[in-house]
Scaffold this motif. Structure first.
Motif: not given
Length: 464
Positions: A60-76
């Motif tokens: 659902g996230w991959a298909v329907a969610e917007k990816k604006d401002g997508f970022r991978f944090s240090f703790r991730q």
């Protein structure tokens, strides 16, 4: 009826997700905590609901969610490093079959903790995820609390929805999670928006907190008592009338003593007698064995390496005869005893690198929440009044977990990893908001400068 209700609840959430895919994320939180497929006996077991919800949440996230401002944090990144290192140690595990069984759920818990912050992009979503976690765990806690009040508790005798000594249903784990959720419950009584904090919300929250406090009594988990003490001390930081708080807490403790079962007080008394209590003595022997093990294998022995431990020790036993107390020693032999400590669990299974990564994950979380708390200290209102208190609540939950984890092997507890995901989501939300404010301020200054330049270059009408 229970089996049908559980099945329809899960299917209903799956169907609602077709309209709002984020509901699939909430469905996974619900399923992973409650485990309805284990509670039901027919319909609830027709589908691998946990796997279905896991795949739907990602899809659902991959298909329907917007990816604006997508970022991978240090703790991730830290979580990803821990996942990779666990997979590496799996390759040389001392007990491959047992290691594979634990890896089957650990990788899923870590992956979801990495993924969760990507979906919690607004205050509403962060609050929704917390609410589902609190209410789902609350269903277990309320049931256990009622049984405790009704006299159905006792060490190993508090029966929950699932007769399965794993995940949140393990007694000491439930005690730790229950106390760790109290700061979040308190946050809802002041800053919740899904259910505005009126008298009904506050009344339910008070009852739920009471049930949480009953869990260490019902399970007779000594770790739970330590978690309550730590929570009481940490709450001193935020209360305004500290002396009133201390007096009320002391009075409540004194009043409750006569109502506590003798089995509970007797078990709690063993905390100060670790040397003469076999369970505590065995734990210390396991910890000593782990230190010896990592001297030989500093990179760890993979999941469930404790199966290989074996040791004997002399335990002092007091014998009272009238006014005379004698101490004799008896030999105790143990083998394949669990770590009973997340610190030693990580050290034995993942070696020094794994322990470092895991410790870094939680220490950075506590520091990160402290920065947000201080940044928003004293701010009020619906826009800036909730971030600081939520950071404080998540920080308290993390500290309580680490105290409980000192005496339990719950390094990869899924509920706690969800809380880590919430911490990351809050930090990223604050960064995005402050970045947007900075951009707006920069644009405003730039526009003002342009207007000033235009006025400066235009001819003065007073000059012919």
């Amino acid at each position: 009826m229970l089996d049908l209700a559980l099945f329809l609840s899960v299917i209903g959430m799956f169907l609602l997700g077709l309209r709002k895919p984020f509901i699939w994320v909430l469905a996974y939180l619900y399923i992973d905590i409650l485990a309805p497929q284990k509670i039901g006996w027919s319909l609830a077991q027709l589908l691998p609901v946990s796997l279905v919800a896991f795949l739907l949440a990602f899809g659902g996230w991959a298909v329907a969610e917007k990816k604006d401002g997508f970022r991978f944090s240090f703790r991730q990144g830290i979580l990803l490093a821990l996942l990779i290192w666990c997979f590496i140690t799996l390759q040389w595990a001392d007990y491959p079959d047992s290691a594979a069984e634990k890896w089957a759920w650990v990788w899923k818990a870590l992956i979801f903790a990495i993924f969760l912050p990507l979906t919690l992009t607004t205050r509403l979503r962060i609050e929704s995820a917390m609410l589902i976690m609190v209410l789902t765990a609350g269903a277990i806690i309320i049931s256990a609390g009622l049984k405790t009040v009704g006299g159905g508790g006792g060490y190993g005798n508090l029966y929950l929805f699932v007769n399965d000594n794993s995940n949140i249903y393990e007694s000491s784990t439930l005690a730790t999670v229950s106390i760790a959720l109290i700061p979040i419950i308190l946050w809802f009584t002041r800053h919740g928006t899904i259910f505005p904090p009126d008298w009904r919300v506050k009344g339910f929250a008070a009852a739920l907190i009471f049930a949480c406090l009953m869990i260490p009594i019902g399970t007779e988990a000594r770790t739970g008592l330590l978690c309550i003490a730590v929570l009481g001390m940490m709450l001193l930081r935020d209360v305004k009338k500290r002396f009133v708080y201390i007096g009320a807490a002391a009075a409540l403790g004194l009043v409750s003593l006569p109502f506590l079962p003798s089995s509970f007080t007797d078990r709690m008394a063993t905390i100060k007698e670790a040397q003469s209590e076999q369970s505590a003595s065995t734990r210390m022997q396991v910890w000593a064995w782990t230190l010896d093990y990592v001297e030989r294998k500093p990179l760890g022995g993979g999941f469930d390496v404790y199966i290989g431990n074996s040791f004997s020790y002399q335990m002092p036993v007091k014998e009272v005869d009238g006014n005379t107390t004698r101490v004799r020693y008896r030999e105790v032999t143990e083998s394949s005893r669990a770590f009973h400590s997340s610190w030693f669990e990580m050290l034995g299974e993942q070696g020094w690198p794994g322990l470092f990564i895991w410790t870094l994950l939680h220490i950075t979380g506590i520091v990160q929440m402290e920065r947000i708390r201080r940044r928003y200290a004293g701010k009020t209102g619906k826009i800036e009044g909730w971030q600081g208190p939520l950071a404080s609540a998540l920080q308290f939950s993390n500290v309580i977990y680490l105290v409980g984890a000192t005496f339990q092997g719950i390094a990869f507890q899924p509920v706690i990893l969800m809380l880590v995901g919430l911490q990351i989501a809050l930090a990223e939300h604050v960064k995005r908001r402050e970045s947007a404010i900075d951009k707006a301020a920069f644009k405003a200054v730039k526009a003002a400068n342009k207007r000033a330049d235009a006025r400066g270059s235009a001819p003065d009408p007073a000059i012919p």
